[in-house]
Scaffold this active site. Structure first.
Site, PDB file in Angstrom:
ATOM      1  CD  GLU A 111      -1.374  -2.400   1.941  1.00 50.26           C
ATOM      2  OE1 GLU A 111      -2.181  -3.221   2.391  1.00 50.26           O
ATOM      3  OE2 GLU A 111      -0.133  -2.562   2.031  1.00 50.26           O
TER       4      GLU A 111
ATOM      5  CB  SER B 175      19.770 -38.586  -9.972  1.00 47.81           C
ATOM      6  OG  SER B 175      20.411 -37.612  -9.167  1.00 47.81           O
TER       7      SER B 175
ATOM      8  CD1 TRP C 143      22.573 -32.595 -15.789  1.00 51.66           C
ATOM      9  CD2 TRP C 143      21.377 -32.289 -13.948  1.00 51.66           C
ATOM     10  NE1 TRP C 143      23.267 -31.720 -14.996  1.00 51.66           N
ATOM     11  CE2 TRP C 143      22.547 -31.519 -13.852  1.00 51.66           C
ATOM     12  CE3 TRP C 143      20.460 -32.254 -12.895  1.00 51.66           C
ATOM     13  CZ2 TRP C 143      22.840 -30.722 -12.746  1.00 51.66           C
ATOM     14  CZ3 TRP C 143      20.750 -31.465 -11.795  1.00 51.66           C
ATOM     15  CH2 TRP C 143      21.923 -30.715 -11.731  1.00 51.66           C
TER      16      TRP C 143
ATOM     17  CG  ASP D  88      23.122 -36.237  -5.074  1.00 45.81           C
ATOM     18  OD1 ASP D  88      23.753 -37.224  -5.502  1.00 45.81           O
ATOM     19  OD2 ASP D  88      21.885 -36.202  -4.976  1.00 45.81           O
TER      20      ASP D  88
ATOM     21  CB  SER E 112      10.456 -39.575   7.433  1.00 45.24           C
ATOM     22  OG  SER E 112      11.351 -40.662   7.512  1.00 45.24           O
TER      23      SER E 112
END
Length: 397
Positions: free
Chosen positions: A57, A179, A181, A211, A310
């Site tokens: 505002e 992994s 990519w 990683d 989890s």
């Protein structure tokens, strides 16, 4: 309140301004404001700045003043109720009243206890016409922009969003964990846009050791870096981990006392919570509450199958952002690792929310239907309205 076309147009503009505050305002909500006259003239516009700086505002009032516009009798269209308390900045409702505005259109009330309708009441008491939006698509969009803020205020914990990139058969990587990519550049850049949106990014020590990720925002522009949180029971995070190379804070959540390792991590610049709750449902709930007390609105999870599992089993996942590549890996690292279910009825149900192609890949968003969901958000999302994603993509269909 029934909106006219001008109201809808101005509120859509205000919503876009609010989205422009991703990666800037936390722990404050993202708010957009447009000032104008009922004849269609726009006088000013603004979005909330970094915490401690001007709210939407005030930014809109400043822009109108800089342009030399007279605001007497004008209207404000705001995505969230103007604040009514003195925090690090003065009350925004008072600024609108002092400017001489005649009307204020508010997309959603602010649930924060120091506001919670008081901004609306103060403006009405000053003689201003105050209209609260009841159209589902506008309400849903306004709440989605600040879904983490609403979660923190209404539930006492952040909105938990799990992001994962997987093959079409649901594998995070090869059996040995490789992994990079699975998905393409467009999907990876989109993932960084979700990181920017978050107050904090959470991972597990397994991901750090395997990683060595930075977990910062790099592929899109951001004004700040999210807090990086590592679930690390024995404080095994290496002091030369890539996490420490990026700007922003690092928090190590340890469950068992390792004073020497903890001291080394603190010397490296990390904050260490020793004796933090274990990875049980109660422990994870306690961790989320502690993060909320720290001002974390949206918690972005990029972790391995055990951490994701989890959180899922504890009923704490509110949203999945899944990037699926059109490849099949066969045996490999599963997306989620949990205890075996005794019955299909025991599975937590999610709702399909959005499907967006990104290059050769597909982004799927799922929202939890569980008891932990925000009731107001769920009712708004049930209308079928799909809010804008954090990057410019088109929905399927």
């Amino acid at each position: 309140m029934a909106l006219n076309e001008l109201d809808r147009a101005r509120l859509r503009e205000a919503l876009e301004l609010a989205r422009g505050s991703y990666g800037l305002t936390d722990p404050n909500p993202r708010v957009g404001c447009v000032l104008g006259h009922e004849d269609g003239r726009v006088l000013g516009a603004g979005a909330t700045q970094a915490a401690g700086s001007a709210h939407a505002e005030v930014m809109a009032l400043r822009s109108a003043k800089a342009a030399g516009h007279e605001l007497q009798g004008a209207t404000a269209w705001v995505t969230l109720e103007p604040c009514a308390h003195q925090g690090r900045t003065p009350p925004c409702c008072d600024a609108l009243i002092e400017a001489g505005l005649a009307r204020c259109v508010v997309a959603v009330p602010d649930p924060f206890p120091a506001v919670a309708g008081q901004g609306l009441a103060r403006m009405r008491a000053a003689g201003m016409r105050v209209d609260l939006v009841d159209e589902a698509d506008i309400v849903a969009a306004a709440r989605e922009i600040n879904i983490g803020f609403f979660s923190r205020v209404e539930r006492g914990r952040p909105w938990v969003r799990v992001k994962a990139a997987a093959s079409a058969d649901g594998k995070l990587g090869l059996p040995d964990g490789r992994s990079k990519w699975i998905t393409g550049e467009a999907a990876r850049a989109d993932g960084h846009a979700w990181r920017r949106r978050a107050s904090a990014v959470l991972t597990g020590i397994g991901t750090v050791l395997a990683d060595n990720p930075r977990l910062d925002v790099r592929a899109v522009t951001t004004a700040r870096q999210p807090l990086r949180v590592v679930l690390d029971s024995s404080a095994r995070t290496p002091v030369d981990a890539a996490l420490f190379e990026a700007q922003g804070a690092v928090l190590i959540v340890a469950t068992c006392g390792q004073p020497e390792r903890a001291a080394a991590l603190r010397a490296r610049g990390a904050e260490v919570w020793e004796g933090a709750p274990a990875r049980s449902a109660a422990g994870l709930q306690g961790l989320l509450e502690r993060l909320a007390a720290r001002g974390v609105n949206e918690l972005h999870v990029e972790a391995g199958p055990q951490v994701i599992g989890s959180l899922l089993q504890a009923g704490l996942v509110d949203e999945f952002v899944l990037y699926l590549a059109p490849i099949f890996l066969g045996p490999g690292l599963p997306l989620i690792q949990t205890a075996a279910l005794q019955d299909l009825a025991d599975a937590e149900r999610f709702a399909w929310y959005e499907a967006t192609p990104l290059g050769d890949d597909l982004r799927l968003r799922l929202m939890s239907r569980g008891a932990g969901r925000l009731g107001k958000t769920h009712s708004a999302m049930s209308t079928g309205f799909t809010p804008s994603a954090p990057t410019l993509t088109q929905n399927l269909g």
